[in-house]
Design a protein around this motif. Sequence first.
Motif, PDB file in Angstrom:
ATOM      1  N   ILE A   1       0.834  -1.195   0.000  1.00  0.00           N
ATOM      2  CA  ILE A   1       0.000   0.000   0.000  1.00  0.00           C
ATOM      3  C   ILE A   1       0.870   1.247   0.000  1.00  0.00           C
ATOM      4  O   ILE A   1       0.663   2.183  -0.799  1.00  0.00           O
ATOM      5  CB  ILE A   1      -0.949  -0.009   1.216  1.00  0.00           C
ATOM      6  CG1 ILE A   1      -1.973  -1.136   1.074  1.00  0.00           C
ATOM      7  CG2 ILE A   1      -1.646   1.342   1.381  1.00  0.00           C
ATOM      8  CD1 ILE A   1      -2.823  -1.361   2.304  1.00  0.00           C
ATOM      9  N   ILE A   2       1.866   1.282   0.873  1.00  0.00           N
ATOM     10  CA  ILE A   2       2.729   2.460   0.980  1.00  0.00           C
ATOM     11  C   ILE A   2       3.531   2.670  -0.297  1.00  0.00           C
ATOM     12  O   ILE A   2       3.665   3.810  -0.777  1.00  0.00           O
ATOM     13  CB  ILE A   2       3.651   2.320   2.207  1.00  0.00           C
ATOM     14  CG1 ILE A   2       2.817   2.453   3.480  1.00  0.00           C
ATOM     15  CG2 ILE A   2       4.765   3.360   2.178  1.00  0.00           C
ATOM     16  CD1 ILE A   2       3.569   2.121   4.754  1.00  0.00           C
ATOM     17  N   ALA A   3       4.052   1.596  -0.883  1.00  0.00           N
ATOM     18  CA  ALA A   3       4.800   1.725  -2.138  1.00  0.00           C
ATOM     19  C   ALA A   3       3.911   2.285  -3.243  1.00  0.00           C
ATOM     20  O   ALA A   3       4.351   3.138  -4.042  1.00  0.00           O
ATOM     21  CB  ALA A   3       5.372   0.370  -2.549  1.00  0.00           C
ATOM     22  N   SER A   4       2.666   1.843  -3.293  1.00  0.00           N
ATOM     23  CA  SER A   4       1.728   2.337  -4.315  1.00  0.00           C
ATOM     24  C   SER A   4       1.364   3.798  -4.071  1.00  0.00           C
ATOM     25  O   SER A   4       1.201   4.571  -5.026  1.00  0.00           O
ATOM     26  CB  SER A   4       0.466   1.465  -4.324  1.00  0.00           C
ATOM     27  OG  SER A   4       0.779   0.117  -4.614  1.00  0.00           O
ATOM     28  N   ILE A   5       1.237   4.190  -2.813  1.00  0.00           N
ATOM     29  CA  ILE A   5       0.948   5.588  -2.494  1.00  0.00           C
ATOM     30  C   ILE A   5       2.120   6.482  -2.896  1.00  0.00           C
ATOM     31  O   ILE A   5       1.931   7.577  -3.441  1.00  0.00           O
ATOM     32  CB  ILE A   5       0.623   5.737  -0.995  1.00  0.00           C
ATOM     33  CG1 ILE A   5      -0.758   5.141  -0.692  1.00  0.00           C
ATOM     34  CG2 ILE A   5       0.676   7.199  -0.552  1.00  0.00           C
ATOM     35  CD1 ILE A   5      -1.912   5.869  -1.367  1.00  0.00           C
ATOM     36  N   ARG A   6       3.342   6.034  -2.604  1.00  0.00           N
ATOM     37  CA  ARG A   6       4.514   6.824  -3.011  1.00  0.00           C
ATOM     38  C   ARG A   6       4.505   7.080  -4.520  1.00  0.00           C
ATOM     39  O   ARG A   6       4.718   8.196  -4.979  1.00  0.00           O
ATOM     40  CB  ARG A   6       5.803   6.084  -2.625  1.00  0.00           C
ATOM     41  CG  ARG A   6       6.143   6.119  -1.145  1.00  0.00           C
ATOM     42  CD  ARG A   6       7.525   5.500  -0.920  1.00  0.00           C
ATOM     43  NE  ARG A   6       7.876   5.469   0.481  1.00  0.00           N
ATOM     44  CZ  ARG A   6       8.392   6.494   1.149  1.00  0.00           C
ATOM     45  NH1 ARG A   6       8.614   7.643   0.513  1.00  0.00           N
ATOM     46  NH2 ARG A   6       8.691   6.380   2.427  1.00  0.00           N
ATOM     47  N   LYS A   7       4.248   6.023  -5.292  1.00  0.00           N
ATOM     48  CA  LYS A   7       4.199   6.154  -6.745  1.00  0.00           C
ATOM     49  C   LYS A   7       3.090   7.118  -7.173  1.00  0.00           C
ATOM     50  O   LYS A   7       3.244   7.893  -8.111  1.00  0.00           O
ATOM     51  CB  LYS A   7       3.967   4.775  -7.379  1.00  0.00           C
ATOM     52  CG  LYS A   7       5.152   3.846  -7.309  1.00  0.00           C
ATOM     53  CD  LYS A   7       6.202   4.207  -8.343  1.00  0.00           C
ATOM     54  CE  LYS A   7       7.258   3.149  -8.459  1.00  0.00           C
ATOM     55  NZ  LYS A   7       8.315   3.506  -9.449  1.00  0.00           N
ATOM     56  N   THR A   8       1.968   7.060  -6.465  1.00  0.00           N
ATOM     57  CA  THR A   8       0.831   7.926  -6.784  1.00  0.00           C
ATOM     58  C   THR A   8       1.211   9.395  -6.610  1.00  0.00           C
ATOM     59  O   THR A   8       0.964  10.232  -7.497  1.00  0.00           O
ATOM     60  CB  THR A   8      -0.359   7.582  -5.877  1.00  0.00           C
ATOM     61  OG1 THR A   8      -0.757   6.229  -6.133  1.00  0.00           O
ATOM     62  CG2 THR A   8      -1.527   8.517  -6.120  1.00  0.00           C
ATOM     63  N   TYR A   9       1.792   9.726  -5.481  1.00  0.00           N
ATOM     64  CA  TYR A   9       2.178  11.117  -5.230  1.00  0.00           C
ATOM     65  C   TYR A   9       3.264  11.576  -6.198  1.00  0.00           C
ATOM     66  O   TYR A   9       3.230  12.721  -6.685  1.00  0.00           O
ATOM     67  CB  TYR A   9       2.642  11.284  -3.779  1.00  0.00           C
ATOM     68  CG  TYR A   9       1.496  11.546  -2.826  1.00  0.00           C
ATOM     69  CD1 TYR A   9       1.176  12.837  -2.424  1.00  0.00           C
ATOM     70  CD2 TYR A   9       0.712  10.501  -2.348  1.00  0.00           C
ATOM     71  CE1 TYR A   9       0.115  13.082  -1.564  1.00  0.00           C
ATOM     72  CE2 TYR A   9      -0.351  10.732  -1.487  1.00  0.00           C
ATOM     73  CZ  TYR A   9      -0.647  12.021  -1.093  1.00  0.00           C
ATOM     74  OH  TYR A   9      -1.708  12.266  -0.249  1.00  0.00           O
ATOM     75  N   GLU A  10       4.212  10.701  -6.486  1.00  0.00           N
ATOM     76  CA  GLU A  10       5.271  11.064  -7.430  1.00  0.00           C
ATOM     77  C   GLU A  10       4.699  11.349  -8.812  1.00  0.00           C
ATOM     78  O   GLU A  10       5.064  12.343  -9.456  1.00  0.00           O
ATOM     79  CB  GLU A  10       6.308   9.942  -7.486  1.00  0.00           C
ATOM     80  CG  GLU A  10       7.147   9.841  -6.223  1.00  0.00           C
ATOM     81  CD  GLU A  10       7.949   8.547  -6.144  1.00  0.00           C
ATOM     82  OE1 GLU A  10       7.871   7.734  -7.092  1.00  0.00           O
ATOM     83  OE2 GLU A  10       8.641   8.349  -5.122  1.00  0.00           O
ATOM     84  N   GLU A  11       3.779  10.502  -9.267  1.00  0.00           N
ATOM     85  CA  GLU A  11       3.191  10.708 -10.596  1.00  0.00           C
ATOM     86  C   GLU A  11       2.340  11.980 -10.632  1.00  0.00           C
ATOM     87  O   GLU A  11       2.304  12.681 -11.652  1.00  0.00           O
ATOM     88  CB  GLU A  11       2.350   9.496 -10.985  1.00  0.00           C
ATOM     89  CG  GLU A  11       1.745   9.621 -12.383  1.00  0.00           C
ATOM     90  CD  GLU A  11       1.163   8.319 -12.898  1.00  0.00           C
ATOM     91  OE1 GLU A  11       0.043   8.363 -13.439  1.00  0.00           O
ATOM     92  OE2 GLU A  11       1.825   7.269 -12.763  1.00  0.00           O
ATOM     93  N   MET A  12       1.658  12.282  -9.517  1.00  0.00           N
ATOM     94  CA  MET A  12       0.820  13.478  -9.465  1.00  0.00           C
ATOM     95  C   MET A  12       1.624  14.745  -9.157  1.00  0.00           C
ATOM     96  O   MET A  12       1.085  15.840  -9.149  1.00  0.00           O
ATOM     97  CB  MET A  12      -0.275  13.288  -8.410  1.00  0.00           C
ATOM     98  CG  MET A  12      -1.269  12.187  -8.744  1.00  0.00           C
ATOM     99  SD  MET A  12      -2.529  11.979  -7.464  1.00  0.00           S
ATOM    100  CE  MET A  12      -3.498  13.489  -7.682  1.00  0.00           C
TER     101      MET A  12
END
Length: 237
Positions: free
Chosen positions: A23-34
């Motif tokens: 979950i945390i790894a996916s959230i990091r990617k989400t914020y980076e992409e946004m």
Amino acid sequence: MAEAKRVVLLDLDGTLTDSAAGIIASIRKTYEEMQIPVPDDAELRRFVGPAISTSLRRNDVPEERIEEGVQTYRKYYSQRAEFDDPNQPGNKVPGNLFNSVFEGIPQQLAQLREAGYLLMIATCKPEYQAKPICEHFGLTDMVDGIYGASKDNTRLTKEQVIRYAFESFGFDAEDGDRALMVGDRWTDADGAVACGLDCLGCGWGYAEPGELTEHGAYRIIQKVSELNAAVQEYFAA
């Protein structure tokens, strides 16, 4: 007259599975992409449990970009194989499989089913995500049903998921049916209270100190090995 049901509602993330890393790894990617600053480690850990949209709102994502954030997260969490598989080194998996079942959970669930309890997973994770995860990790055959949030966000909270589960399998308190929520976060305790249920808190999960007590959990157990006995004691009372 049909025998009254004894239902154990089980949270998924932090209760049955150690899912924080994915979950945390996916959230990091989400914020980076946004292109929004990634929250600190303590706040990232708080993403485990509540609906993703709730946590995005709390962490600097503007309202007009919440849906974008949810869809970006879902891409990394359930579609794109970006992360190293902890169970098969060298293999890449999406965030939902960057995950493992807590040691001892299969044995505890087997004991509860043998004792005649109905075991229902009730998670704020979208149901279309929860079911493949449960299948992948062998949980599907250990429980009697899997209920989650809806893909269209009309069913998001733990209260809504519990009521949906009850309606789906015909729970009726007036006929003597009883249920207990088992979970590790405030969302589980709040959802249980809203539905007139007790919540057994799981201290091996992701709650912050005092969180489960403050939100009304009637008891907190610290070890997976205590689960079966705690449930049996509750229903015997």
